[in-house]
Design a protein around this motif. Structure first.
Motif, PDB file in Angstrom:
ATOM      1  N   SER A  39       0.807  -1.225   0.000  1.00 19.85           N
ATOM      2  CA  SER A  39       0.000   0.000   0.000  1.00 19.85           C
ATOM      3  C   SER A  39       0.838   1.273   0.000  1.00 19.85           C
ATOM      4  CB  SER A  39      -0.932   0.010   1.230  1.00 19.85           C
ATOM      5  OG  SER A  39      -0.172  -0.018   2.434  1.00 19.85           O
ATOM      6  N   LEU A  40       2.087   1.210   0.485  1.00 18.30           N
ATOM      7  CA  LEU A  40       2.921   2.409   0.535  1.00 18.30           C
ATOM      8  C   LEU A  40       3.662   2.666  -0.777  1.00 18.30           C
ATOM      9  CD1 LEU A  40       4.476   2.178   4.121  1.00 18.30           C
ATOM     10  CD2 LEU A  40       2.772   3.796   3.300  1.00 18.30           C
ATOM     11  N   LEU A  41       3.565   1.741  -1.725  1.00 13.44           N
ATOM     12  CA  LEU A  41       4.276   1.930  -2.993  1.00 13.44           C
ATOM     13  C   LEU A  41       3.795   3.175  -3.735  1.00 13.44           C
ATOM     14  CD1 LEU A  41       4.666  -1.671  -4.473  1.00 13.44           C
ATOM     15  CD2 LEU A  41       6.491  -0.062  -3.903  1.00 13.44           C
ATOM     16  N   ALA A  42       2.483   3.380  -3.773  1.00  8.83           N
ATOM     17  CA  ALA A  42       1.929   4.499  -4.546  1.00  8.83           C
ATOM     18  C   ALA A  42       2.428   5.853  -4.064  1.00  8.83           C
ATOM     19  CB  ALA A  42       0.405   4.433  -4.526  1.00  8.83           C
ATOM     20  N   PRO A  43       2.318   6.182  -2.752  1.00 12.74           N
ATOM     21  CA  PRO A  43       2.824   7.505  -2.323  1.00 12.74           C
ATOM     22  C   PRO A  43       4.330   7.658  -2.495  1.00 12.74           C
ATOM     23  CG  PRO A  43       2.157   6.163  -0.429  1.00 12.74           C
ATOM     24  CD  PRO A  43       1.648   5.480  -1.645  1.00 12.74           C
ATOM     25  N   LEU A  44       5.073   6.575  -2.339  1.00 15.82           N
ATOM     26  CA  LEU A  44       6.522   6.670  -2.513  1.00 15.82           C
ATOM     27  C   LEU A  44       6.891   6.801  -3.991  1.00 15.82           C
ATOM     28  CD1 LEU A  44       7.829   4.024   0.072  1.00 15.82           C
ATOM     29  CD2 LEU A  44       7.680   6.498   0.324  1.00 15.82           C
ATOM     30  N   GLN A  45       6.077   6.185  -4.852  1.00 10.17           N
ATOM     31  CA  GLN A  45       6.332   6.295  -6.291  1.00 10.17           C
ATOM     32  C   GLN A  45       6.218   7.734  -6.776  1.00 10.17           C
ATOM     33  OE1 GLN A  45       3.727   3.956  -8.694  1.00 10.17           O
ATOM     34  NE2 GLN A  45       4.907   4.252 -10.571  1.00 10.17           N
ATOM     35  N   LYS A  46       5.340   8.529  -6.140  1.00 13.52           N
ATOM     36  CA  LYS A  46       5.204   9.932  -6.527  1.00 13.52           C
ATOM     37  C   LYS A  46       6.491  10.712  -6.271  1.00 13.52           C
ATOM     38  CE  LYS A  46       0.229  10.060  -5.587  1.00 13.52           C
ATOM     39  NZ  LYS A  46      -0.848  10.669  -4.752  1.00 13.52           N
ATOM     40  N   VAL A  47       7.246  10.298  -5.249  1.00 12.75           N
ATOM     41  CA  VAL A  47       8.489  10.993  -4.920  1.00 12.75           C
ATOM     42  C   VAL A  47       9.519  10.809  -6.029  1.00 12.75           C
ATOM     43  CG1 VAL A  47      10.394  11.125  -3.256  1.00 12.75           C
ATOM     44  CG2 VAL A  47       8.050  10.728  -2.453  1.00 12.75           C
ATOM     45  N   VAL A  48       9.475   9.665  -6.708  1.00 14.21           N
ATOM     46  CA  VAL A  48      10.478   9.366  -7.736  1.00 14.21           C
ATOM     47  C   VAL A  48       9.865   9.451  -9.131  1.00 14.21           C
ATOM     48  CG1 VAL A  48      11.790   7.902  -6.169  1.00 14.21           C
ATOM     49  CG2 VAL A  48      10.014   6.864  -7.582  1.00 14.21           C
ATOM     50  N   ALA A  49       8.792  10.209  -9.267  1.00 10.69           N
ATOM     51  CA  ALA A  49       8.089  10.289 -10.548  1.00 10.69           C
ATOM     52  C   ALA A  49       8.932  10.908 -11.653  1.00 10.69           C
ATOM     53  CB  ALA A  49       6.788  11.076 -10.384  1.00 10.69           C
ATOM     54  N   ASP A  50       9.995  11.674 -11.291  1.00  4.81           N
ATOM     55  CA  ASP A  50      10.824  12.323 -12.308  1.00  4.81           C
ATOM     56  C   ASP A  50      11.800  11.355 -12.968  1.00  4.81           C
ATOM     57  OD1 ASP A  50      12.501  11.859 -10.219  1.00  4.81           O
ATOM     58  OD2 ASP A  50      13.212  13.922 -10.016  1.00  4.81           O
ATOM     59  N   LEU A 127      11.303   6.213  12.147  1.00  2.00           N
ATOM     60  CA  LEU A 127      10.103   7.039  12.057  1.00  2.00           C
ATOM     61  C   LEU A 127       8.932   6.369  12.775  1.00  2.00           C
ATOM     62  CD1 LEU A 127       8.548   9.472  10.741  1.00  2.00           C
ATOM     63  CD2 LEU A 127       8.085   7.928   8.827  1.00  2.00           C
ATOM     64  N   VAL A 128       8.270   7.104  13.652  1.00  4.61           N
ATOM     65  CA  VAL A 128       7.067   6.617  14.325  1.00  4.61           C
ATOM     66  C   VAL A 128       5.905   7.518  13.920  1.00  4.61           C
ATOM     67  CG1 VAL A 128       5.955   6.095  16.520  1.00  4.61           C
ATOM     68  CG2 VAL A 128       8.423   5.785  16.273  1.00  4.61           C
ATOM     69  N   ASP A 129       4.921   6.933  13.237  1.00  3.40           N
ATOM     70  CA  ASP A 129       3.763   7.710  12.772  1.00  3.40           C
ATOM     71  C   ASP A 129       2.614   6.729  12.545  1.00  3.40           C
ATOM     72  OD1 ASP A 129       1.881   9.228  11.101  1.00  3.40           O
ATOM     73  OD2 ASP A 129       3.509  10.684  10.935  1.00  3.40           O
ATOM     74  N   PRO A 130       1.422   6.999  13.127  1.00  2.30           N
ATOM     75  CA  PRO A 130       0.291   6.080  12.934  1.00  2.30           C
ATOM     76  C   PRO A 130      -0.180   6.006  11.487  1.00  2.30           C
ATOM     77  CG  PRO A 130      -0.406   8.090  14.056  1.00  2.30           C
ATOM     78  CD  PRO A 130       1.090   8.115  14.018  1.00  2.30           C
ATOM     79  N   LEU A 131       0.085   7.060  10.710  1.00  2.00           N
ATOM     80  CA  LEU A 131      -0.234   7.085   9.278  1.00  2.00           C
ATOM     81  C   LEU A 131       1.044   7.471   8.534  1.00  2.00           C
ATOM     82  CD1 LEU A 131      -3.673   8.950   9.514  1.00  2.00           C
ATOM     83  CD2 LEU A 131      -3.309   6.493   9.161  1.00  2.00           C
ATOM     84  N   PRO A 132       1.924   6.510   8.280  1.00  2.00           N
ATOM     85  CA  PRO A 132       3.289   6.831   7.854  1.00  2.00           C
ATOM     86  C   PRO A 132       3.459   7.266   6.405  1.00  2.00           C
ATOM     87  CG  PRO A 132       2.979   4.461   7.915  1.00  2.00           C
ATOM     88  CD  PRO A 132       1.713   5.060   8.454  1.00  2.00           C
ATOM     89  N   ALA A 133       2.435   7.147   5.576  1.00  2.00           N
ATOM     90  CA  ALA A 133       2.613   7.379   4.135  1.00  2.00           C
ATOM     91  C   ALA A 133       3.182   8.766   3.835  1.00  2.00           C
ATOM     92  CB  ALA A 133       1.283   7.177   3.409  1.00  2.00           C
ATOM     93  N   GLU A 134       2.554   9.811   4.365  1.00  2.00           N
ATOM     94  CA  GLU A 134       2.997  11.176   4.072  1.00  2.00           C
ATOM     95  C   GLU A 134       4.371  11.462   4.676  1.00  2.00           C
ATOM     96  OE1 GLU A 134       1.528  15.815   4.761  1.00  2.00           O
ATOM     97  OE2 GLU A 134       0.128  14.144   5.074  1.00  2.00           O
ATOM     98  N   ALA A 135       4.567  11.031   5.930  1.00  2.00           N
ATOM     99  CA  ALA A 135       5.854  11.274   6.587  1.00  2.00           C
ATOM    100  C   ALA A 135       6.987  10.533   5.885  1.00  2.00           C
ATOM    101  CB  ALA A 135       5.772  10.847   8.053  1.00  2.00           C
ATOM    102  N   LEU A 136       6.715   9.317   5.427  1.00  2.00           N
ATOM    103  CA  LEU A 136       7.746   8.546   4.727  1.00  2.00           C
ATOM    104  C   LEU A 136       8.139   9.220   3.417  1.00  2.00           C
ATOM    105  CD1 LEU A 136       6.926   4.730   5.102  1.00  2.00           C
ATOM    106  CD2 LEU A 136       8.993   5.946   5.823  1.00  2.00           C
ATOM    107  N   ALA A 137       7.177   9.792   2.726  1.00  2.00           N
ATOM    108  CA  ALA A 137       7.478  10.497   1.479  1.00  2.00           C
ATOM    109  C   ALA A 137       8.435  11.663   1.743  1.00  2.00           C
ATOM    110  CB  ALA A 137       6.191  10.986   0.825  1.00  2.00           C
ATOM    111  N   THR A 138       8.193  12.388   2.843  1.00  2.00           N
ATOM    112  CA  THR A 138       9.065  13.520   3.207  1.00  2.00           C
ATOM    113  C   THR A 138      10.468  13.034   3.562  1.00  2.00           C
ATOM    114  OG1 THR A 138       7.158  14.755   4.040  1.00  2.00           O
ATOM    115  CG2 THR A 138       9.345  15.465   4.772  1.00  2.00           C
ATOM    116  N   VAL A 139      10.532  11.972   4.363  1.00  2.00           N
ATOM    117  CA  VAL A 139      11.830  11.428   4.760  1.00  2.00           C
ATOM    118  C   VAL A 139      12.591  10.902   3.546  1.00  2.00           C
ATOM    119  CG1 VAL A 139      12.960   9.597   6.077  1.00  2.00           C
ATOM    120  CG2 VAL A 139      11.077  10.863   7.092  1.00  2.00           C
TER     121      VAL A 139
END
Length: 513
Positions: A39-50, A127-139
């Motif tokens: 499930s985390l692939l999609a938000p992380l894929q946006k980070v490397v979209a270039d 990283l500790v976050d109950p909803l890690p998708a957004e925070a992981l993208a930033t990290v």
């Protein structure tokens, strides 16, 4: 094993137990996500979209390690709890099989012991976050920026430094050792106090000497003090010096080792052996860089860089009341922990060649070659005495071999051979025969049903052993040809052959190694 590359070319699937020699070469930065779901692939894929980076996916620690033997990753993102165990306790394994990645551990709740273990191992972030998708993208964005800057640095100068350190005896291409080397290089450019921790024989004095030689104080002396060898009654006069007549036998004034280190570096080896009374006086020296010679009425100054080392757990000593906590705080401006040899087995062969060459130069002897069995046995042994014990074993082997041009296991001390044999027999007895098929899953045997992890590991082991047996048959047991065909390093092949009790044919060793 499930490997899912994600990037500008879409999503694919690779399932294999052996390296795919036709796998496309990596371009840009490679990222590996290890999670129980995708499930985390999609938000992380946006980070490397270039298109600057690509993301791969693995579902477990085991699958991730298998993937890392085939591909090298710049950044690894791991969920803290996976189906086959905590990710934090597998960090050393990932660092050993891939090239110094930036590792990010994420958790929705957090575990104190796992966080401490991960941070101590040098992860990029826990990283500790109950909803890690957004925070992981930033990290991930920050980690990629750091990796890009790191890639554009002047690597030639770093390579020169590493070559210099190798000539001084700091040997090892494993990720865990290269991380120590990189830390030492960075620390050397500062003036802060350093505490080096490591078991006996891991090279604490070598690293202290290397840090001094790379620092701005390299033109001055490195003063080495073995605290364990100081007589309690002479500690203060040895360190601080004394005036004439300050005690019986002091027929002249004597400069202390602290003053001798003025302008240079003071290395206090095994500082945990100092008594509490001396620790208290040393505390002021470290704070103010001033000291009072025995018998003197006025303090003197000394400008030195302090490096301390210990093979004892100073934190435990603080709790036990045998080491001052305030002193420990002042020693640990920078902290460097050296790994034991058993945690960097891939470096053993290179270290063995270095020890051989050094001994031959000193004794003016002709170099001897190593048989594959000899190197495999070195790799299998746990080396409680670390590099120092390895060096002595090589030197003894060279002496035992006499006129033989090749070293074989029989030339090693019997204690090493016995320990390896016991370890192998114990593993065989606990694991059972490797060649037996997986257990039957027939009805009525539910109470004896193995875990999925056990079935998977046994199947992988059976396939690996079958592959290696065929590989040796195809190459005639030639180690060099086997490495080339399998697409793995010599040290990795030795590890696998040793694991499954297989033997390669003695190659024509290159005496220049």
């Amino acid at each position: 094993m499930a490997l899912v590359p994600v990037g500008s070319k879409g999503i694919g699937h690779v399932s294999s137990l052996t390296p795919d020699l036709n796998m496309e070469a990596k371009s840009g930065f490679s990222i590996l996500l290890i999670d129980n779901d995708q499930s985390l692939l999609a938000p992380l894929q946006k980070v490397v979209a270039d298109g600057d980076a690509s993301i791969s996916y693995a579902a477990s620690v085991h699958d991730g390690l298998e993937t890392c033997t085939e591909c090298s990753f710049d950044i690894m993102i791991l969920r803290d709890e996976l189906t086959d165990g905590p990710a934090s306790f597998a960090i050393a394994e990932f660092q050993a099989v891939t090239d110094s990645p930036e590792i990010i551990i994420f958790s929705e709740t957090g575990q104190v012991d796992q966080a401490e273990h991960a941070l101590k191992a040098g992860v990029w972030e826990y990283l500790v976050d109950p909803l890690p998708a957004e925070a992981l993208a930033t990290v991930l964005k920050r980690a990629l920026k750091y990796r890009r800057n790191k890639a554009t640095e002047a690597t030639d100068s770093l390579q020169v430094i590493r070559s210099q350190l190798a000539r001084r005896g700091i040997i090892g291409r494993s990720a865990i050792m290269q991380n120590c080397v990189d830390q030492a290089v960075r620390i050397a450019q500062t003036e802060g106090n350093i505490l080096i921790y490591g078991e006996s024989g891991t090279g604490k004095e070598l690293f202290a000497s290397a840090i001094h030689s790379l620092s701005s104080r390299a033109d001055h002396e490195l003063t080495v003090v073995d605290c364990a060898a100081l007589a309690p009654s002479l500690i203060e006069s040895t360190l601080f010096g004394h005036t004439k007549g300050s005690f019986t036998g002091a027929d002249r004034a004597q400069q202390g080792l602290i003053q001798q280190s003025h302008g240079g570096t003071l290395f206090l080896d095994e500082i945990g052996e100092l008594p509490l009374s001396s620790q208290k006086k040393l505390l002021r020296v470290i704070q103010e860089r001033t000291y009072l010679p025995v018998g003197a009425s006025s303090e003197q100054k000394s400008d030195f860089r302090l490096i301390a080392a210990s093979n004892r757990n100073l934190n435990a000593m603080v709790e036990a009341g045998s080491f001052r906590e305030d002193l420990l705080f002042r020693l640990k401006t920078f902290y460097l922990e050296l790994p034991p040899l058993r945690l960097r087995r891939s470096d053993i062969a290179e270290l063995a060649y270095y020890c051989r060459d050094s001994f031959c130069r000193r004794q003016k002897l002709k170099k001897k070659t190593f048989s594959p069995d000899y190197l495999m046995l070195l790799t299998a042994y746990d080396w409680p005495g670390n590099v120092r014990e390895l060096q002595h074993a090589i030197e003894r082997s060279m002496t035992e071999a006499q006129e033989s041009p090749t070293l074989y296991p029989k030339h090693l001390p019997s204690g090493i051979r016995i320990q390896v044999t016991r370890k192998k027999l114990s593993q065989e007895q606990s694991a059972g025969p490797d060649d037996l098929p997986p257990p039957s899953l027939s009805a009525g045997d539910d109470e004896h049903l193995p875990t999925l992890k056990e079935v998977r590991e046994r199947a992988v082991a059976l396939q690996e052993k079958t592959y290696l047996t065929r590989l040796l048959r195809v190459t005639g047991g030639d180690i060099k040809k086997s490495c080339a065909l399998a697409g793995i390093s010599r040290s990795r092949l030795y590890d696998l052959l040793n694991k499954y009790g297989l033997t390669g044919r003695s190659p024509q060793d290159n005496p220049s190694l």
